[in-house]
Design a protein around this motif. Structure first.
Motif, PDB file in Angstrom:
ATOM      1  N   ARG A  95     -12.560   2.947  -2.320  1.00 49.53           N
ATOM      2  CA  ARG A  95     -11.844   3.189  -1.064  1.00 49.53           C
ATOM      3  C   ARG A  95     -11.370   1.865  -0.442  1.00 49.53           C
ATOM      4  N   ASP A  96     -12.338   1.000  -0.053  1.00 44.50           N
ATOM      5  CA  ASP A  96     -11.971  -0.228   0.675  1.00 44.50           C
ATOM      6  C   ASP A  96     -11.379  -1.276  -0.277  1.00 44.50           C
ATOM      7  N   GLY A  97     -11.954  -1.411  -1.475  1.00 41.51           N
ATOM      8  CA  GLY A  97     -11.463  -2.407  -2.435  1.00 41.51           C
ATOM      9  C   GLY A  97     -10.039  -2.084  -2.866  1.00 41.51           C
ATOM     10  N   THR A  98      -9.785  -0.806  -3.180  1.00 43.05           N
ATOM     11  CA  THR A  98      -8.429  -0.439  -3.626  1.00 43.05           C
ATOM     12  C   THR A  98      -7.432  -0.627  -2.474  1.00 43.05           C
ATOM     13  N   HIS A  99      -7.866  -0.293  -1.249  1.00 40.07           N
ATOM     14  CA  HIS A  99      -6.974  -0.487  -0.099  1.00 40.07           C
ATOM     15  C   HIS A  99      -6.608  -1.970   0.051  1.00 40.07           C
ATOM     16  N   ALA A 100      -7.613  -2.836  -0.042  1.00 40.70           N
ATOM     17  CA  ALA A 100      -7.350  -4.278   0.118  1.00 40.70           C
ATOM     18  C   ALA A 100      -6.450  -4.798  -1.012  1.00 40.70           C
ATOM     19  N   LEU A 101      -6.712  -4.342  -2.225  1.00 38.57           N
ATOM     20  CA  LEU A 101      -5.924  -4.835  -3.370  1.00 38.57           C
ATOM     21  C   LEU A 101      -4.466  -4.368  -3.274  1.00 38.57           C
ATOM     22  N   VAL A 102      -4.264  -3.114  -2.868  1.00 40.82           N
ATOM     23  CA  VAL A 102      -2.887  -2.620  -2.715  1.00 40.82           C
ATOM     24  C   VAL A 102      -2.192  -3.374  -1.578  1.00 40.82           C
ATOM     25  N   THR A 103      -2.911  -3.623  -0.495  1.00 49.30           N
ATOM     26  CA  THR A 103      -2.311  -4.362   0.623  1.00 49.30           C
ATOM     27  C   THR A 103      -1.897  -5.770   0.174  1.00 49.30           C
ATOM     28  N   ALA A 104      -2.769  -6.425  -0.597  1.00 49.33           N
ATOM     29  CA  ALA A 104      -2.432  -7.771  -1.104  1.00 49.33           C
ATOM     30  C   ALA A 104      -1.249  -7.698  -2.070  1.00 49.33           C
ATOM     31  N   ALA A 105      -1.219  -6.659  -2.912  1.00 47.36           N
ATOM     32  CA  ALA A 105      -0.118  -6.525  -3.882  1.00 47.36           C
ATOM     33  C   ALA A 105       1.208  -6.284  -3.149  1.00 47.36           C
ATOM     34  N   LEU A 106       1.154  -5.503  -2.079  1.00 51.62           N
ATOM     35  CA  LEU A 106       2.380  -5.236  -1.316  1.00 51.62           C
ATOM     36  C   LEU A 106       2.873  -6.496  -0.600  1.00 51.62           C
ATOM     37  N   ALA A 107       1.938  -7.399  -0.293  1.00 51.20           N
ATOM     38  CA  ALA A 107       2.332  -8.645   0.385  1.00 51.20           C
ATOM     39  C   ALA A 107       2.958  -9.646  -0.585  1.00 51.20           C
ATOM     40  N   SER A 108       2.795  -9.394  -1.878  1.00 54.11           N
ATOM     41  CA  SER A 108       3.331 -10.328  -2.872  1.00 54.11           C
ATOM     42  C   SER A 108       4.731  -9.889  -3.293  1.00 54.11           C
ATOM     43  N   PRO A 109       5.709 -10.800  -3.279  1.00 53.31           N
ATOM     44  CA  PRO A 109       7.062 -10.398  -3.698  1.00 53.31           C
ATOM     45  C   PRO A 109       7.160 -10.183  -5.212  1.00 53.31           C
ATOM     46  N   THR A 110       6.171 -10.690  -5.961  1.00 49.65           N
ATOM     47  CA  THR A 110       6.309 -10.620  -7.429  1.00 49.65           C
ATOM     48  C   THR A 110       5.653  -9.384  -8.044  1.00 49.65           C
ATOM     49  N   VAL A 111       4.623  -8.825  -7.388  1.00 51.13           N
ATOM     50  CA  VAL A 111       3.893  -7.716  -8.018  1.00 51.13           C
ATOM     51  C   VAL A 111       4.743  -6.442  -7.966  1.00 51.13           C
ATOM     52  N   LYS A 112       5.075  -5.932  -9.151  1.00 54.24           N
ATOM     53  CA  LYS A 112       5.940  -4.737  -9.221  1.00 54.24           C
ATOM     54  C   LYS A 112       5.212  -3.534  -9.821  1.00 54.24           C
ATOM     55  N   THR A 113       4.033  -3.764 -10.408  1.00 53.09           N
ATOM     56  CA  THR A 113       3.346  -2.652 -11.076  1.00 53.09           C
ATOM     57  C   THR A 113       1.869  -2.652 -10.713  1.00 53.09           C
ATOM     58  N   PHE A 114       1.340  -1.478 -10.412  1.00 50.74           N
ATOM     59  CA  PHE A 114      -0.090  -1.332 -10.082  1.00 50.74           C
ATOM     60  C   PHE A 114      -0.599  -0.135 -10.892  1.00 50.74           C
ATOM     61  N   PHE A 157       1.394   2.195  -2.800  1.00 48.51           N
ATOM     62  CA  PHE A 157       2.074   1.058  -3.437  1.00 48.51           C
ATOM     63  C   PHE A 157       3.445   1.507  -3.949  1.00 48.51           C
ATOM     64  N   ALA A 158       3.451   2.641  -4.685  1.00 46.48           N
ATOM     65  CA  ALA A 158       4.701   3.119  -5.296  1.00 46.48           C
ATOM     66  C   ALA A 158       5.729   3.504  -4.230  1.00 46.48           C
ATOM     67  N   ALA A 159       5.247   4.070  -3.124  1.00 45.50           N
ATOM     68  CA  ALA A 159       6.164   4.583  -2.094  1.00 45.50           C
ATOM     69  C   ALA A 159       6.877   3.460  -1.353  1.00 45.50           C
ATOM     70  N   SER A 160       6.413   2.224  -1.521  1.00 49.37           N
ATOM     71  CA  SER A 160       7.031   1.123  -0.771  1.00 49.37           C
ATOM     72  C   SER A 160       8.415   0.766  -1.328  1.00 49.37           C
ATOM     73  N   GLY A 161       8.776   1.343  -2.488  1.00 52.73           N
ATOM     74  CA  GLY A 161      10.117   1.100  -3.049  1.00 52.73           C
ATOM     75  C   GLY A 161      10.236  -0.298  -3.624  1.00 52.73           C
ATOM     76  N   ASP A 162      11.433  -0.906  -3.520  1.00 53.36           N
ATOM     77  CA  ASP A 162      11.658  -2.264  -4.000  1.00 53.36           C
ATOM     78  C   ASP A 162      11.310  -2.389  -5.496  1.00 53.36           C
ATOM     79  N   GLY A 163      11.566  -1.335  -6.250  1.00 54.19           N
ATOM     80  CA  GLY A 163      11.329  -1.378  -7.701  1.00 54.19           C
ATOM     81  C   GLY A 163       9.863  -1.346  -8.091  1.00 54.19           C
ATOM     82  N   ARG A 164       8.996  -0.960  -7.157  1.00 51.55           N
ATOM     83  CA  ARG A 164       7.559  -0.978  -7.481  1.00 51.55           C
ATOM     84  C   ARG A 164       7.132   0.325  -8.162  1.00 51.55           C
ATOM     85  N   ARG A 165       6.239   0.184  -9.156  1.00 57.23           N
ATOM     86  CA  ARG A 165       5.687   1.358  -9.855  1.00 57.23           C
ATOM     87  C   ARG A 165       4.188   1.395  -9.627  1.00 57.23           C
ATOM     88  N   GLY A 166       3.664   2.589  -9.359  1.00 53.79           N
ATOM     89  CA  GLY A 166       2.214   2.767  -9.234  1.00 53.79           C
ATOM     90  C   GLY A 166       1.791   3.946 -10.093  1.00 53.79           C
TER      91      GLY A 166
END
Ligand SMILES: NC(=O)c1ccc[n+]([C@@H]2O[C@H](COP(=O)([O-])OP(=O)(O)OC[C@H]3O[C@@H](n4cnc5c(N)ncnc54)[C@H](OP(=O)(O)O)[C@@H]3O)[C@@H](O)[C@H]2O)c1
Length: 328
Positions: A95-114, A157-166
């Protein structure tokens, strides 16, 4: 591709890292100890000292990553699984770990896949019906609720768009010679008992660990966002799995364990482990071309028993001097 992996040193993480390195990817693995840092170096990955519950350390770890594979987990051993409190750390990671990791991934301009390995045994009792992620999960038990929470984070993560896949890959129960759960099951089978809980006529989804690892690697660059099921080709009924285990350990048949003992070993997860869930992998196959090498437990159980025997043999000589010294 630069891939950040949590849980990289686990039963599933190790074959995943080997495959990523062999395919030429740059792999960074979250490490919480010097032993794990050494293991990751040995596997060809770069250890990263980070905390799954600390956003800043995760943002640093993901600085120029292209993809995240989130495999961290803390499933309690069967000796403690009967206590709900033993699942608290696992729940927190999901719950908390996945939330933090997705939040960090969304803050990164390079991460496109989770990509996240979820759990296939979330479906309601389905008898002989084929089911998959298009079916609605059962009302979650206490320990299933956080699995679904983690899947919701992948969807965020996926719903944020910008070519991201989850992608959340609902895995059948993994079997691997390295998995403590499989070793427990073989020990029970060698004693002459059936090591799988639930009604003999019910289906139980399984997947061989290397096939699960291949699916995670394939999902890095194939398949649309969504939830998929990663199970073997021919799900078997528990009675058929028990017969396959019996044949593999050289017994004519296995006797059922008393229900109270299975309940104790399975803990709060026993209810979902006991339902009939005939899960299909066809959507992931169609989306990515992935296919399992081990088609079902009849093919996999002999592999498991052989690999377990080899592992025991390899361990024996190195143990011998210690055992001799202990006897003096
Ligand atoms: N095993 C199954 O039957 C099964 C079935 C379906 C899905 N899955 C999923 O597959 C994934 C991997 O499972 P597994 O069987 O490979 O697990 P595992 O062998 O128990 O490995 C767990 C990994 O997570 C790490 N970890 C534990 N606590 C952590 C924390 N607080 N912060 C960061 N890392 C932590 C461990 O490293 P440390 O040494 O640092 O603890 C280890 O690398 C999980 O998501 C699991 O839910 C497993």
């Amino acid at each position: 591709m630069k891939v950040f992996v949590t849980g990289a040193t686990g039963v599933l993480g190790r074959p995943v890292v080997r495959r990523l390195v062999a395919a030429g990817h740059t792999v960074r693995g979250l490490s919480r100890s010097s032993e794990n840092a050494t293991l990751l170096h040995r596997l060809g990955a770069e250890p990263v000292d980070a905390d799954l519950f600390d956003l800043v350390s995760l943002q640093t770890a993901l600085r120029d990553a292209d993809a995240v594979l989130h495999l961290a987990t803390k499933i309690p051993p069967s000796t403690r699984a009967w206590r709900l409190s033993a699942w608290a750390e696992n729940d927190r990671i999901r719950r908390d770990g996945t939330h933090a990791l997705v939040t960090a991934a969304l803050a990164s301009p390079t991460v496109k896949t989770f990509v996240y390995p979820s759990f296939a045994l979330v479906y309601p009792e389905s008898g002989d019906e084929w089911i998959d992620a298009e079916n609605t999960p059962a009302a979650p038990t206490a320990i299933e609720a956080t699995t679904l929470d983690a899947e919701a984070e992948v969807a965020r993560f996926a719903a944020s768009g910008d070519g991201r896949r989850g992608l959340a890959l609902r895995m059948g129960a993994l079997y691997s010679p390295d998995a403590p759960s499989a070793q427990d099951q073989l020990r029970i089978a060698h004693l002459g008992f059936v090591p799988v809980p639930g009604r003999p006529e019910g289906y139980m989804p399984l997947v061989w660990v290397d096939d699960a690892a291949n699916a995670l690697v394939v999902a890095l660059d194939r398949g649309d966002s969504g939830i998929y099921d990663i199970v073997d080709d021919h799900p078997l009924r528990r009675a058929e799995i028990a017969a396959a285990i019996a044949a593999a350990v050289g017994r004519k048949r296995l006797r059922p364990l008393p229900t109270w003992l299975m309940d104790l070993a399975g803990g709060p997860g026993t209810e979902s482990l006991s339902r009939s869930q005939r899960v299909s992998n066809s959507r992931f196959k169609a989306a990515t071309g992935w296919t399992p090498n081990v088609r079902d437990a009849r093919a996999g159980m002999p592999l498991l028993v052989r690999a377990d025997a080899e592992r025991a043999q390899e361990a024996a000589p190195s143990d011998a001097p210690e055992r001799m010294a202990a006897r003096k």
